[in-house]
Design an enzyme around this catalytic site. Structure first.
Site, PDB file in Angstrom:
ATOM      1  CE1 TYR A  81      -4.041   1.363  -0.591  1.00 49.46           C
ATOM      2  CE2 TYR A  81      -3.605   2.698   1.335  1.00 49.46           C
ATOM      3  CZ  TYR A  81      -4.352   2.439   0.205  1.00 49.46           C
ATOM      4  OH  TYR A  81      -5.399   3.236  -0.126  1.00 49.46           O
ATOM      5  NE  ARG A  98      -9.238  12.384  -3.670  1.00 52.99           N
ATOM      6  CZ  ARG A  98      -8.440  11.801  -2.780  1.00 52.99           C
ATOM      7  NH1 ARG A  98      -7.187  12.205  -2.642  1.00 52.99           N
ATOM      8  NH2 ARG A  98      -8.876  10.803  -2.040  1.00 52.99           N
ATOM      9  CE  LYS A 100      -7.703   2.386   0.888  1.00 54.82           C
ATOM     10  NZ  LYS A 100      -7.749   3.026   2.198  1.00 54.82           N
ATOM     11  CD  GLU A 124      -9.726   4.124  -1.029  1.00 55.36           C
ATOM     12  OE1 GLU A 124      -8.739   4.808  -0.702  1.00 55.36           O
ATOM     13  OE2 GLU A 124     -10.576   3.710  -0.222  1.00 55.36           O
ATOM     14  CG  ASP A 125      -7.942   7.053  -3.969  1.00 58.46           C
ATOM     15  OD1 ASP A 125      -8.171   7.578  -2.876  1.00 58.46           O
ATOM     16  OD2 ASP A 125      -6.885   6.445  -4.219  1.00 58.46           O
ATOM     17  CG  ASP A 154     -10.662   4.242   3.679  1.00 52.99           C
ATOM     18  OD1 ASP A 154     -10.965   4.066   4.869  1.00 52.99           O
ATOM     19  OD2 ASP A 154      -9.490   4.240   3.272  1.00 52.99           O
ATOM     20  CG  ASP A 155     -10.467   8.469  -0.383  1.00 57.51           C
ATOM     21  OD1 ASP A 155      -9.326   8.067  -0.148  1.00 57.51           O
ATOM     22  OD2 ASP A 155     -11.146   8.067  -1.337  1.00 57.51           O
ATOM     23  CG  ASN A 200      -0.674   8.676   2.183  1.00 57.34           C
ATOM     24  OD1 ASN A 200       0.396   8.581   2.752  1.00 57.34           O
ATOM     25  ND2 ASN A 200      -1.822   8.302   2.736  1.00 57.34           N
TER      26      ASN A 200
END
Length: 542
Positions: free
Chosen positions: A81, A134, A152, A224-225, A247-248, A389
């Site tokens: 990750y 993203r 993930k 996610e993203d 999750d973000d 990150n």
């Protein structure tokens, strides 16, 4: 199901399966095979090669892969990750070997259910989905973003104990606005600009309805993203209709809040006695701010007062009402203040004198030496979280924060930093990795049959995580437990979640288990090899 065990197959198993002679004569245990894996791992010259090696191992011998991750978590996490997965996504076209997961393109609109039926596993309990817009702090990577759901879900299994066959990574390919990728001959996705508007929304809607039609209402779908403009919309649109979370927004909020809760034991302040300044007002920062405000409210602080403690800075400066530069919209409005406009973060810090400084906007170097030193001047123990990150996008390094504050800051980051030696003391910077939260939350949700994921689940998970930080951890500078304990952390978070959802009537798995921890542990996937020799072997002769 991946049952390959390589040289660990016994002689009897080789004979039964008809593979005797198809591999060397030596019979090695899983522990002995791990020695070979780690030897090969250390021989790789860089982290991307180590990532490729581990992904190949996952394809070849899934149980051995997860055994390695479970027993070498601290070494493997930065590889499978963040930060290495970011580089792997950027170079996905070069490193691509074998597809993992489902690639659903906008060209397939109207046929998504049939495509999901092509997936060989029928009992899917968890989906991680991205549209690649993203990816971490790297921007639009289109179909190259598939590395994130794959990574993930590897952590779902390694850290949360969720059966790998029950996990499904999905990439929604709606094109990309990344010109470099559109001109890349190795790009594996649709070479067209991103689809937007109603066509895009209809595509996502079809995906959601198809997923539930195929795998049931209790299937957990983690967004996610996605881009900021879509992440909040979809969370609000689907949170009460499906078992879903982002999750973000929520995972990042939970792990950051846990770090803040643990830091309060160092600073000696109540949560509501702090002044928070955020560098960034995207989904991560807004999510953290909302959860911290909710925590203050649970302590008895009014909503208005809680939000008054939280200030945000975006690309146009301090978020204030009637801002001349572009105004304020969306969830930012909740944190807009009656204050004069301030353009630069340095000036915001000087004027507001925050006790807690949090960065989550992927602006590398945003926490300048001047800002860090001022944080040390305003506070005896300043709290500084550089959460962006991958490492290249971090607001500052651990060393910069400790040096500028003479070792007095409470520091955490999104990507890992090495320990820092300063004035004869060794500091272990905490890593605010979402992996402390989402595997345990997912395990609890799946085990208990939770159908809707409320914000308080993430708040209670944050408190449970903070409670697991020992005084010894705090003395070392950590605001999170060591990464090598993260599998047990997931079990404890899932157990706390089980206690909460059964008490509040949110669980659908019945009868209610009397011992929640025992119930959670019964769902944990163990990567040990299975025996394929029947009990009656050798078979009786006629």
């Amino acid at each position: 199901m991946n049952i390959f065990q390589g040289t660990a197959f016994t002689l009897e198993e080789r004979q039964i399966m008809g593979i005797q002679g198809l591999m060397p004569a030596a019979i090695l245990t899983q522990e002995e095979q791990m020695v070979r894996v780690m030897t090969n791992f250390y021989k790789r010259s860089n982290d991307l090669d180590r990532y490729i090696y581990l992904m190949a191992l996952q394809e070849r011998n899934e149980r051995l892969f997860y055994r390695v991750l479970c027993e070498h978590t601290e070494e493997m996490m930065p590889i499978v990750y963040t930060p290495t997965v970011g580089q792997a996504c950027q170079e996905y076209g070069v490193t691509f070997r074998k597809p993992r997961g489902l690639f659903l393109s906008i060209n397939d609109k109207g046929h998504l259910f049939e495509m999901m039926c092509n997936w060989p596993e029928q009992d899917v309990k968890a989906i991680v989905v991205t549209d690649g817009e993203r990816i971490l702090g790297l921007g639009d990577l289109g179909s190259y973003g598939m590395g994130i759901p794959v990574g993930k879900l590897s952590l779902y299994t390694a850290l949360g104990g969720i059966v790998p066959e029950q996990c499904l990574p999905i990439l929604l390919d709606v094109g990309t606005n990344n010109e470099k990728l559109l001109n890349d001959p190795l790009y594996i996705g649709l070479k067209r600009p991103r689809v937007k508007g109603q066509e895009y929304d209809d595509f996502v809607e079809e995906f959601m309805t198809s997923a539930v039609r195929k795998y049931g209402q209790n299937c957990l779908i983690q967004f996610e993203d996605f881009g900021n403009h879509n992440a909040f919309r979809f969370l609000e649109k689907y949170r009460d209709r499906y078992c879903t979370f982002n999750d973000d927004i929520q995972g990042t909020a939970s792990v950051a809040a846990a770090g803040v809760f643990a830091a309060l034991r160092i600073t000696g302040k109540k949560l509501s006695d702090n002044v928070f300044v955020f560098q960034g007002a995207g989904e991560a920062s807004i999510g953290i701010a909302q959860l911290i405000a909710l925590a203050m409210e649970e302590e008895g602080t009014s909503t208005e007062e809680a939000r008054s403690k939280i200030w945000m800075v975006d690309s146009r400066g301090l978020i204030v009402k009637n801002r001349p530069k572009g105004g304020v919209s969306g969830h930012k409005v909740d944190f807009a203040k009656d204050h004069e406009p301030v353009d630069k973060l340095e000036d915001v810090v000087s004027k507001l004198k925050p006790t807690v400084l949090i960065g989550a906007a992927a602006v590398p170097g945003a926490f300048t030496t001047k800002i860090l030193k001022e944080m040390g001047e305003f506070n005896k123990r300043p709290v500084i979280f550089a959460l962006s990150n991958p490492t290249s996008m971090s607001e500052c390094t651990a060393e910069q924060a400790y040096q500028a504050t003479e070792g007095r800051c409470v520091f955490a980051s999104g990507s890992p930093f090495s320990p820092v030696q300063l004035n004869g003391k060794l500091y272990h910077p905490g890593q605010g990795n979402n992996a402390y939260i989402f595997p345990g939350v997912a395990l609890g949700i799946i085990a208990c049959g939770v159908r809707h994921v409320e914000d308080k689940i993430f708040l209670h998970s944050a408190k449970a995580l903070a409670d697991m930080v020992t005084q010894e951890n705090l003395d070392e500078g950590r605001v999170y437990p060591p990464l090598n304990l993260i599998r047990e952390v997931s079990v404890q978070i899932a157990t706390k979640l089980a206690e909460d959802v059964y008490r509040e009537g949110l669980a659908t798995t019945y009868p209610e288990p009397a011992n929640k921890e025992e119930f959670i542990r019964s769902h944990i996937y163990e990567p040990d090899y299975e025996c394929f020799v029947p009990e009656t072997w050798p078979w009786p002769q006629n």
